[in-house]
Design a protein around this motif. Sequence first.
Motif, PDB file in Angstrom:
ATOM      1  N   LYS A 127     -41.815   9.978  -2.285  1.00  0.00           N
ATOM      2  CA  LYS A 127     -42.410   8.975  -1.015  1.00  0.00           C
ATOM      3  C   LYS A 127     -41.732   7.172  -1.125  1.00  0.00           C
ATOM      4  O   LYS A 127     -42.905   6.215  -1.474  1.00  0.00           O
ATOM      5  N   LEU A 128     -40.597   7.211  -1.366  1.00  0.00           N
ATOM      6  CA  LEU A 128     -40.278   6.040  -1.525  1.00  0.00           C
ATOM      7  C   LEU A 128     -40.781   4.665  -0.270  1.00  0.00           C
ATOM      8  O   LEU A 128     -40.269   5.505   0.807  1.00  0.00           O
ATOM      9  N   GLN A 129     -41.190   3.847  -0.716  1.00  0.00           N
ATOM     10  CA  GLN A 129     -41.166   2.643   0.500  1.00  0.00           C
ATOM     11  C   GLN A 129     -41.771   1.524   0.383  1.00  0.00           C
ATOM     12  O   GLN A 129     -41.775   1.557  -0.666  1.00  0.00           O
ATOM     13  N   LEU A 130     -40.673   0.834   0.972  1.00  0.00           N
ATOM     14  CA  LEU A 130     -40.685  -0.999   0.677  1.00  0.00           C
ATOM     15  C   LEU A 130     -41.831  -1.742   1.185  1.00  0.00           C
ATOM     16  O   LEU A 130     -42.713  -1.311   2.911  1.00  0.00           O
ATOM     17  N   ARG A 131     -42.993  -2.344   0.372  1.00  0.00           N
ATOM     18  CA  ARG A 131     -43.905  -2.531   1.003  1.00  0.00           C
ATOM     19  C   ARG A 131     -43.535  -4.197   2.004  1.00  0.00           C
ATOM     20  O   ARG A 131     -43.285  -5.218   1.457  1.00  0.00           O
ATOM     21  N   THR A 132     -43.642  -4.054   3.513  1.00  0.00           N
ATOM     22  CA  THR A 132     -43.240  -5.669   4.112  1.00  0.00           C
ATOM     23  C   THR A 132     -44.970  -5.684   4.814  1.00  0.00           C
ATOM     24  O   THR A 132     -45.226  -5.450   4.180  1.00  0.00           O
ATOM     25  N   PHE A 133     -44.400  -7.355   5.237  1.00  0.00           N
ATOM     26  CA  PHE A 133     -46.063  -7.742   6.191  1.00  0.00           C
ATOM     27  C   PHE A 133     -44.447  -8.257   6.991  1.00  0.00           C
ATOM     28  O   PHE A 133     -43.697  -8.764   7.288  1.00  0.00           O
ATOM     29  N   SER A 134     -45.341  -9.008   8.143  1.00  0.00           N
ATOM     30  CA  SER A 134     -45.148  -9.479   9.210  1.00  0.00           C
ATOM     31  C   SER A 134     -44.836 -10.775   8.902  1.00  0.00           C
ATOM     32  O   SER A 134     -45.551 -11.977   8.894  1.00  0.00           O
ATOM     33  N   VAL A 135     -43.580 -11.475   9.343  1.00  0.00           N
ATOM     34  CA  VAL A 135     -43.643 -13.152  10.349  1.00  0.00           C
ATOM     35  C   VAL A 135     -43.188 -13.184  10.679  1.00  0.00           C
ATOM     36  O   VAL A 135     -41.825 -12.854  11.899  1.00  0.00           O
ATOM     37  N   VAL A 136     -43.329 -14.183  11.821  1.00  0.00           N
ATOM     38  CA  VAL A 136     -43.510 -14.261  13.052  1.00  0.00           C
ATOM     39  C   VAL A 136     -42.927 -16.245  13.055  1.00  0.00           C
ATOM     40  O   VAL A 136     -43.789 -17.511  12.523  1.00  0.00           O
ATOM     41  N   CYS A 137     -41.920 -16.385  13.096  1.00  0.00           N
ATOM     42  CA  CYS A 137     -41.219 -17.872  13.785  1.00  0.00           C
ATOM     43  C   CYS A 137     -42.241 -18.379  14.494  1.00  0.00           C
ATOM     44  O   CYS A 137     -41.567 -17.880  15.773  1.00  0.00           O
ATOM     45  N   LEU A 138     -43.137 -19.819  14.351  1.00  0.00           N
ATOM     46  CA  LEU A 138     -43.090 -20.296  15.477  1.00  0.00           C
ATOM     47  C   LEU A 138     -42.903 -21.677  16.211  1.00  0.00           C
ATOM     48  O   LEU A 138     -42.273 -22.158  17.279  1.00  0.00           O
ATOM     49  N   SER A 139     -41.564 -21.693  14.777  1.00  0.00           N
ATOM     50  CA  SER A 139     -40.851 -22.712  15.426  1.00  0.00           C
ATOM     51  C   SER A 139     -39.615 -23.061  14.228  1.00  0.00           C
ATOM     52  O   SER A 139     -39.590 -21.773  13.346  1.00  0.00           O
ATOM     53  N   GLU A 140     -38.529 -24.272  14.063  1.00  0.00           N
ATOM     54  CA  GLU A 140     -37.618 -24.168  12.988  1.00  0.00           C
ATOM     55  C   GLU A 140     -38.562 -24.234  11.710  1.00  0.00           C
ATOM     56  O   GLU A 140     -37.710 -23.830  10.793  1.00  0.00           O
ATOM     57  N   ASP A 141     -39.481 -24.561  11.400  1.00  0.00           N
ATOM     58  CA  ASP A 141     -39.830 -25.199  10.279  1.00  0.00           C
ATOM     59  C   ASP A 141     -41.208 -24.401  10.154  1.00  0.00           C
ATOM     60  O   ASP A 141     -42.471 -24.396   8.980  1.00  0.00           O
ATOM     61  N   CYS A 142     -42.118 -24.630  11.020  1.00  0.00           N
ATOM     62  CA  CYS A 142     -43.472 -23.070  11.274  1.00  0.00           C
ATOM     63  C   CYS A 142     -43.461 -21.592  10.892  1.00  0.00           C
ATOM     64  O   CYS A 142     -42.743 -21.192  11.872  1.00  0.00           O
ATOM     65  N   GLY A 143     -44.854 -21.203  11.404  1.00  0.00           N
ATOM     66  CA  GLY A 143     -44.348 -19.605  11.040  1.00  0.00           C
ATOM     67  C   GLY A 143     -46.593 -19.145  10.235  1.00  0.00           C
ATOM     68  O   GLY A 143     -46.654 -20.217   9.699  1.00  0.00           O
ATOM     69  N   ILE A 144     -46.050 -17.544  10.868  1.00  0.00           N
ATOM     70  CA  ILE A 144     -47.241 -17.476  10.603  1.00  0.00           C
ATOM     71  C   ILE A 144     -46.947 -16.060  10.554  1.00  0.00           C
ATOM     72  O   ILE A 144     -46.510 -15.185  10.775  1.00  0.00           O
ATOM     73  N   LEU A 145     -47.476 -15.689   8.601  1.00  0.00           N
ATOM     74  CA  LEU A 145     -47.348 -14.334   7.946  1.00  0.00           C
ATOM     75  C   LEU A 145     -47.838 -13.595   7.748  1.00  0.00           C
ATOM     76  O   LEU A 145     -49.873 -14.428   7.816  1.00  0.00           O
ATOM     77  N   GLU A 146     -48.179 -12.431   7.821  1.00  0.00           N
ATOM     78  CA  GLU A 146     -49.079 -11.456   7.567  1.00  0.00           C
ATOM     79  C   GLU A 146     -49.799 -11.432   6.616  1.00  0.00           C
ATOM     80  O   GLU A 146     -49.069 -11.475   4.811  1.00  0.00           O
ATOM     81  N   TRP A 147     -51.247 -11.211   5.908  1.00  0.00           N
ATOM     82  CA  TRP A 147     -51.580 -11.837   4.708  1.00  0.00           C
ATOM     83  C   TRP A 147     -51.727 -10.267   4.006  1.00  0.00           C
ATOM     84  O   TRP A 147     -52.101  -9.396   4.408  1.00  0.00           O
ATOM     85  N   VAL A 148     -50.819 -10.159   2.589  1.00  0.00           N
ATOM     86  CA  VAL A 148     -50.619  -8.758   1.925  1.00  0.00           C
ATOM     87  C   VAL A 148     -51.863  -9.245   0.908  1.00  0.00           C
ATOM     88  O   VAL A 148     -51.883  -9.606   0.625  1.00  0.00           O
ATOM     89  N   PRO A 149     -52.691  -8.313   1.040  1.00  0.00           N
ATOM     90  CA  PRO A 149     -54.048  -8.367  -0.072  1.00  0.00           C
ATOM     91  C   PRO A 149     -53.784  -7.655  -1.542  1.00  0.00           C
ATOM     92  O   PRO A 149     -52.396  -7.543  -1.821  1.00  0.00           O
ATOM     93  N   ASN A 150     -54.290  -8.143  -2.351  1.00  0.00           N
ATOM     94  CA  ASN A 150     -54.192  -7.666  -3.770  1.00  0.00           C
ATOM     95  C   ASN A 150     -52.478  -8.234  -4.457  1.00  0.00           C
ATOM     96  O   ASN A 150     -52.033  -7.399  -4.963  1.00  0.00           O
ATOM     97  N   THR A 151     -52.058  -9.355  -3.716  1.00  0.00           N
ATOM     98  CA  THR A 151     -51.200  -9.664  -4.558  1.00  0.00           C
ATOM     99  C   THR A 151     -51.358 -11.183  -5.253  1.00  0.00           C
ATOM    100  O   THR A 151     -52.612 -11.675  -5.183  1.00  0.00           O
ATOM    101  N   ASP A 152     -50.124 -12.260  -6.283  1.00  0.00           N
ATOM    102  CA  ASP A 152     -50.499 -12.903  -6.712  1.00  0.00           C
ATOM    103  C   ASP A 152     -48.960 -13.663  -6.832  1.00  0.00           C
ATOM    104  O   ASP A 152     -48.133 -12.308  -6.979  1.00  0.00           O
ATOM    105  N   SER A 153     -49.459 -14.546  -7.426  1.00  0.00           N
ATOM    106  CA  SER A 153     -47.760 -15.426  -7.190  1.00  0.00           C
ATOM    107  C   SER A 153     -47.443 -15.013  -8.428  1.00  0.00           C
ATOM    108  O   SER A 153     -47.863 -14.752  -9.779  1.00  0.00           O
ATOM    109  N   LEU A 154     -45.962 -15.127  -8.452  1.00  0.00           N
ATOM    110  CA  LEU A 154     -45.044 -14.816  -9.296  1.00  0.00           C
ATOM    111  C   LEU A 154     -45.379 -16.126 -10.849  1.00  0.00           C
ATOM    112  O   LEU A 154     -45.879 -15.374 -11.688  1.00  0.00           O
TER     113      LEU A 154
END
Length: 240
Positions: free
Chosen positions: A164-191
Motif C-alpha cells: 500500500k505504497l502512497q505519498l501523502r499529498t495536499f492541495s495547493v491553490v495559487c491565488l496570485s504570483e505570491d499568494c496561495g491557500i494550502l490544505e492543512w495537513v493534521p498531525n505534522t510538524d516543521s523540520l
Amino acid sequence: SKSLFKYLIDLASYQPKNQNARVTVRSWKGDVELSEFVPPIQAALSVSPSSLGNTSSRDAFPAFVPRMRSFSPQIHVMSSKARPKKLTAFAVPSGQAQHSSSSSSDTGSQKCQSGDIGEMHFLVKKEAKGDLRKDARVQDLNNVINRLLAGRGGPGSSTRQKRKLQLRTFSVVCLSEDCGILEWVPNTDSLRNLVSESYNPQAAPHSIRRRGKRISNFSDENLRNTFHKCQNMYIKNGHL
C-alpha cells in the motif's frame, strides 16, 4: 469568485500589529453562497474518471466531499517569518449545503451550528521570495506517482498493492504570483521543531535535551543503548 479571491489574498497579506497568535477578522460575504465553491482540498479536487463524460463540470468531482458553509472570523497567525494564517471553514454535507447556508443568519453563520459535520482547515500565506506554483507542481508530480503505485499492471504490482505504497499529498491553490491557500495537513510538524526537540547543542552536555528527547525514548533497549554509545562517541571525538 473575484471577491473570494480578493478576501483570501488580503488575508494572506495581512500583517497584524501585535504578536497575538489569534486575531479576529471580518468574514467573507459574497453574492453567492460559499457552499457553491468546491473546497480546496485534495479529495475534492480529484476528478472522478467515471464522470469525465458528464456535461456538468460540478458532477465530475466526488459527491461525498463536504462543502464549506462559512469561514470562522477567528484565525491563527503562525509564528514563522512569513506569518501565514490558519483559516477554519465550517463543513456541511454537500446535499444540505445550499439549505444550511441560506437559512442561517449572518451572525450565526460565523459560529459552529448543529448541522455542521466538522471543520476544514487551510493555510493562507504570501511568499516573499518563494513561489507556490512550484509547490503545486510538486504535488501534481506526487499524484502521478501515486497513480503509478496504485496501478495493477506492470512488474511488482502485487508487491505494491500489498505494501500500500502512497505519498501523502495536499492541495495547493495559487491565488496570485505570491499568494496561495494550502490544505492543512493534521498531525505534522516543521523540520525545525523536530530537530530542536531531538538535539540542542546549546543545552548542558549531560542534559536529556542535548541527547535527544524523542530519539532517546526508544522502546527497544538494545537500539537505545547503541544510539547512546554512538552519540557519546560523536560528542567526545567529533566523529564515529
